[in-house]
Write a protein that holds these residues in place. Structure first.
Motif, PDB file in Angstrom:
ATOM      1  N   GLN A 135       0.761  -1.288   0.207  1.00 47.09           N
ATOM      2  CA  GLN A 135       0.276   0.237   0.102  1.00 47.09           C
ATOM      3  C   GLN A 135       0.302   1.272   0.584  1.00 47.09           C
ATOM      4  O   GLN A 135       1.310   1.894   1.065  1.00 47.09           O
ATOM      5  N   TRP A 136       0.826   1.848  -0.828  1.00 43.61           N
ATOM      6  CA  TRP A 136       0.913   2.048  -2.303  1.00 43.61           C
ATOM      7  C   TRP A 136       1.737   2.371  -3.852  1.00 43.61           C
ATOM      8  O   TRP A 136       1.675   2.938  -3.992  1.00 43.61           O
ATOM      9  N   PHE A 137       2.478   0.982  -3.441  1.00 41.95           N
ATOM     10  CA  PHE A 137       4.178   1.195  -4.443  1.00 41.95           C
ATOM     11  C   PHE A 137       4.106  -0.323  -4.381  1.00 41.95           C
ATOM     12  O   PHE A 137       3.722  -1.444  -4.673  1.00 41.95           O
ATOM     13  N   ILE A 171      -4.282  -7.006  -1.120  1.00 42.74           N
ATOM     14  CA  ILE A 171      -4.940  -7.750  -1.907  1.00 42.74           C
ATOM     15  C   ILE A 171      -4.955  -6.274  -3.281  1.00 42.74           C
ATOM     16  O   ILE A 171      -5.782  -5.604  -3.348  1.00 42.74           O
ATOM     17  N   HIS A 172      -3.979  -6.128  -4.140  1.00 46.10           N
ATOM     18  CA  HIS A 172      -3.986  -5.797  -5.347  1.00 46.10           C
ATOM     19  C   HIS A 172      -3.801  -6.756  -6.476  1.00 46.10           C
ATOM     20  O   HIS A 172      -4.031  -8.050  -6.378  1.00 46.10           O
ATOM     21  N   SER A 173      -3.358  -6.047  -7.774  1.00 45.24           N
ATOM     22  CA  SER A 173      -3.631  -6.850  -9.077  1.00 45.24           C
ATOM     23  C   SER A 173      -2.688  -6.205  -9.790  1.00 45.24           C
ATOM     24  O   SER A 173      -2.898  -4.587  -9.993  1.00 45.24           O
ATOM     25  N   GLN A 206      -0.599  -0.096 -13.757  1.00 50.93           N
ATOM     26  CA  GLN A 206      -1.373  -0.045 -13.176  1.00 50.93           C
ATOM     27  C   GLN A 206      -1.842  -1.016 -11.662  1.00 50.93           C
ATOM     28  O   GLN A 206      -1.938  -2.103 -12.537  1.00 50.93           O
ATOM     29  N   CYS A 207      -2.103  -0.879 -10.903  1.00 50.77           N
ATOM     30  CA  CYS A 207      -2.895  -1.995  -9.263  1.00 50.77           C
ATOM     31  C   CYS A 207      -4.099  -1.859 -10.289  1.00 50.77           C
ATOM     32  O   CYS A 207      -5.188  -0.379 -10.163  1.00 50.77           O
ATOM     33  N   LYS A 208      -5.040  -3.275 -10.404  1.00 54.28           N
ATOM     34  CA  LYS A 208      -6.123  -2.920 -10.493  1.00 54.28           C
ATOM     35  C   LYS A 208      -7.233  -3.857 -10.064  1.00 54.28           C
ATOM     36  O   LYS A 208      -8.447  -4.164 -10.081  1.00 54.28           O
ATOM     37  N   GLU A 209      -7.315  -4.033  -8.749  1.00 55.07           N
ATOM     38  CA  GLU A 209      -8.406  -4.397  -7.782  1.00 55.07           C
ATOM     39  C   GLU A 209      -7.998  -3.319  -6.559  1.00 55.07           C
ATOM     40  O   GLU A 209      -7.167  -2.851  -5.955  1.00 55.07           O
ATOM     41  N   PHE A 210      -9.054  -3.166  -6.215  1.00 54.13           N
ATOM     42  CA  PHE A 210      -9.389  -2.179  -5.306  1.00 54.13           C
ATOM     43  C   PHE A 210      -8.730  -2.400  -3.694  1.00 54.13           C
ATOM     44  O   PHE A 210      -8.640  -3.381  -2.941  1.00 54.13           O
ATOM     45  N   CYS A 211      -7.468  -1.296  -3.416  1.00 54.18           N
ATOM     46  CA  CYS A 211      -6.682  -1.761  -2.107  1.00 54.18           C
ATOM     47  C   CYS A 211      -6.272  -1.008  -1.123  1.00 54.18           C
ATOM     48  O   CYS A 211      -5.762  -1.190  -0.475  1.00 54.18           O
ATOM     49  N   GLY A 212      -7.577   0.369  -0.666  1.00 52.16           N
ATOM     50  CA  GLY A 212      -7.129   1.226  -0.056  1.00 52.16           C
ATOM     51  C   GLY A 212      -7.548   1.852  -0.651  1.00 52.16           C
ATOM     52  O   GLY A 212      -7.714   3.084  -1.832  1.00 52.16           O
ATOM     53  N   SER A 214      -5.902   4.603  -1.522  1.00 53.77           N
ATOM     54  CA  SER A 214      -4.499   5.804  -2.963  1.00 53.77           C
ATOM     55  C   SER A 214      -4.829   4.506  -3.364  1.00 53.77           C
ATOM     56  O   SER A 214      -3.441   4.180  -4.414  1.00 53.77           O
ATOM     57  N   HIS A 215      -5.565   3.527  -3.780  1.00 52.23           N
ATOM     58  CA  HIS A 215      -5.164   2.583  -4.946  1.00 52.23           C
ATOM     59  C   HIS A 215      -5.394   2.815  -6.705  1.00 52.23           C
ATOM     60  O   HIS A 215      -4.251   2.719  -7.250  1.00 52.23           O
ATOM     61  N   ALA A 216      -6.072   4.136  -7.029  1.00 50.44           N
ATOM     62  CA  ALA A 216      -6.078   4.904  -8.093  1.00 50.44           C
ATOM     63  C   ALA A 216      -4.873   5.493  -8.306  1.00 50.44           C
ATOM     64  O   ALA A 216      -3.927   5.593  -9.361  1.00 50.44           O
ATOM     65  N   LYS A 217      -3.782   5.737  -6.553  1.00 50.93           N
ATOM     66  CA  LYS A 217      -2.529   6.555  -7.599  1.00 50.93           C
ATOM     67  C   LYS A 217      -1.512   5.320  -7.444  1.00 50.93           C
ATOM     68  O   LYS A 217      -0.380   5.500  -7.232  1.00 50.93           O
ATOM     69  N   MET A 218      -1.755   3.690  -7.139  1.00 49.91           N
ATOM     70  CA  MET A 218      -0.744   2.801  -7.352  1.00 49.91           C
ATOM     71  C   MET A 218      -0.641   2.127  -8.008  1.00 49.91           C
ATOM     72  O   MET A 218      -0.680   1.279  -8.937  1.00 49.91           O
ATOM     73  N   LYS A 219       0.529   3.010  -8.635  1.00 57.24           N
ATOM     74  CA  LYS A 219       0.802   3.103 -10.424  1.00 57.24           C
ATOM     75  C   LYS A 219       2.249   2.501 -10.365  1.00 57.24           C
ATOM     76  O   LYS A 219       2.950   2.325  -9.448  1.00 57.24           O
TER      77      LYS A 219
HETATM   78 CU1  CUA Z   1      -3.322  -1.902  -5.001  1.00 62.05          CU
HETATM   79 CU2  CUA Z   1      -5.139  -1.251  -5.884  1.00 62.05          CU
END
Ligand code: CUA
Length: 348
Positions: A135-137, A171-173, A206-212, A214-219
């Motif tokens: 979370q989140w890198f 869980i991330h993706s 890009q992370c493609k699983e909602f993970c909290g 800053s999910h959208a900023k986990m690039k």
């Molecule tokens: Cu990690 Cu969404």
């Protein structure tokens, strides 16, 4: 009449807008378009996606056309009285609408199994990379090369990259649309996948699983380079050392240790003194590995271009840039910010 058509008109606009939005996602110039594959894995997956999409479109069109035809052909006509004769069961029809779906599903199943096999098993001679979602890198490790880095994954073009993917928290993706489809990033589990780039370039991930928060900023970015250039990078990373050439940067290096940045971040081979004079090594693992951060293209896990201004913005108040980020606000003063930026620039 106008009021009668009103809702339809609105629906029409809405559908039009939806259509434009969907089509916009299919553009070829977009950094994360799956319709523009740049490697064998993404190509195999697009082929399967296209096959199923066209078949689904064919089925949908036939069913819609038949429904419209039946509704029109058997509509109530003037002079009709009561219900028409009721029929129950038709063997020919029932056999037909059982066989056709079986045939269609078989056409889809065979390439699906083939593609699934092919995208999970890397070819011979692959370069191994461990991917760790946080979370989140992203942390990237090359076990065979002894290199660790974060958020920018360097790979040689034309060589398969074998991925071992896991998470250290939720869980991330992992997803690089132009190189490969998604693979789940799950704690206490190692998932395998592979990818390969045809040509040099920067591929957006890009992370493609909602993970909290800053999910959208986990690039992240995949930097695909010619093998010779990749080897250069490997050499640099293996014999890494920081050269600090200005007084401001030197002050920044001191601050990196005095402000305890070293406790969370690693910079290969860097040693310094804490505020109470203890000699320590920068090998923290709470935050991203910063070895070579000065020459990365982006900061904050691919979220912002790596400029002095953005770096300052980040150091000043990480939580404002990335809600929920573990990096604390160190209440740094303007001169401290400038010194740290100058130092991080030298960590290239
Ligand atoms: Cu990690 Cu969404």
């Amino acid at each position: 009449m106008a009021s009668y058509l009103g809702p339809f008109k609105r629906m029409g606009y809405l559908l039009g807008l939806l259509g434009v939005t969907v089509l916009a996602g299919c553009g070829k110039d977009l950094p994360q378009s799956v319709f523009d594959p740049h490697g064998p894995v993404a190509r195999m997956q697009l082929r399967l996606l296209s096959l199923t999409m066209w078949l689904a479109l064919l089925v949908g069109t036939v069913v819609a056309a038949l429904s419209i035809y039946v509704a029109w052909r058997f509509r109530e006509k003037p002079g009709d009285k009561g219900l028409p004769p009721q029929i129950h069961g038709n063997h020919k029809l029932e056999v037909l609408w059982t066989i056709i779906p079986i045939a269609i599903l078989t056409i889809i199943a065979v390439p699906t199994v083939q593609t699934a096999q092919a995208v999970y098993n890397p070819p011979q001679g692959a370069l191994k990379v461990r991917v760790i979602g946080r979370q989140w890198f992203w942390d990237f490790e090359y076990p065979e090369l002894g290199i660790k880095t974060s958020n920018e994954l360097h790979i040689p073009v034309g060589r398969p990259i074998e991925l071992e993917v896991t998470s250290q928290d939720v869980i991330h993706s992992f997803w690089v649309p132009k190189l490969m489809g998604t693979i789940d990033v799950i704690p206490n589990r190692v998932n395998k996948a592979w990818m390969q780039a045809d040509e040099p370039g920067e591929y957006s991930g890009q992370c493609k699983e909602f993970c909290g928060a800053s999910h959208a900023k986990m690039k992240f970015r995949v930097i695909a380079e010619d093998p010779a250039k990749f080897e250069e990078w490997v050499k640099k990373m293996k014999q890494y050392s920081v050269t600090v050439d200005s007084d401001l940067a030197k002050r920044g290096q001191q601050l990196f240790f005095e402000k305890s940045c070293y406790q969370c971040h690693a910079i290969s081979g860097l040693v310094g003194k804490t505020a109470d004079g203890k000699e320590v090594e920068a090998k923290g693992t709470v935050g991203p590995n910063l070895t070579g951060v000065g020459s990365r293209r982006y900061i904050a896990a691919g979220y912002m271009p790596n400029t002095d201004e953005n770096l300052k913005l980040w150091l000043k108040d990480p939580g404002a840039v990335k809600p929920g980020a573990k990096m604390p606000n160190l209440q740094l003063k303007e001169d401290e910010l400038q010194a740290l930026v100058a130092f991080l620039r030298s960590v290239k």
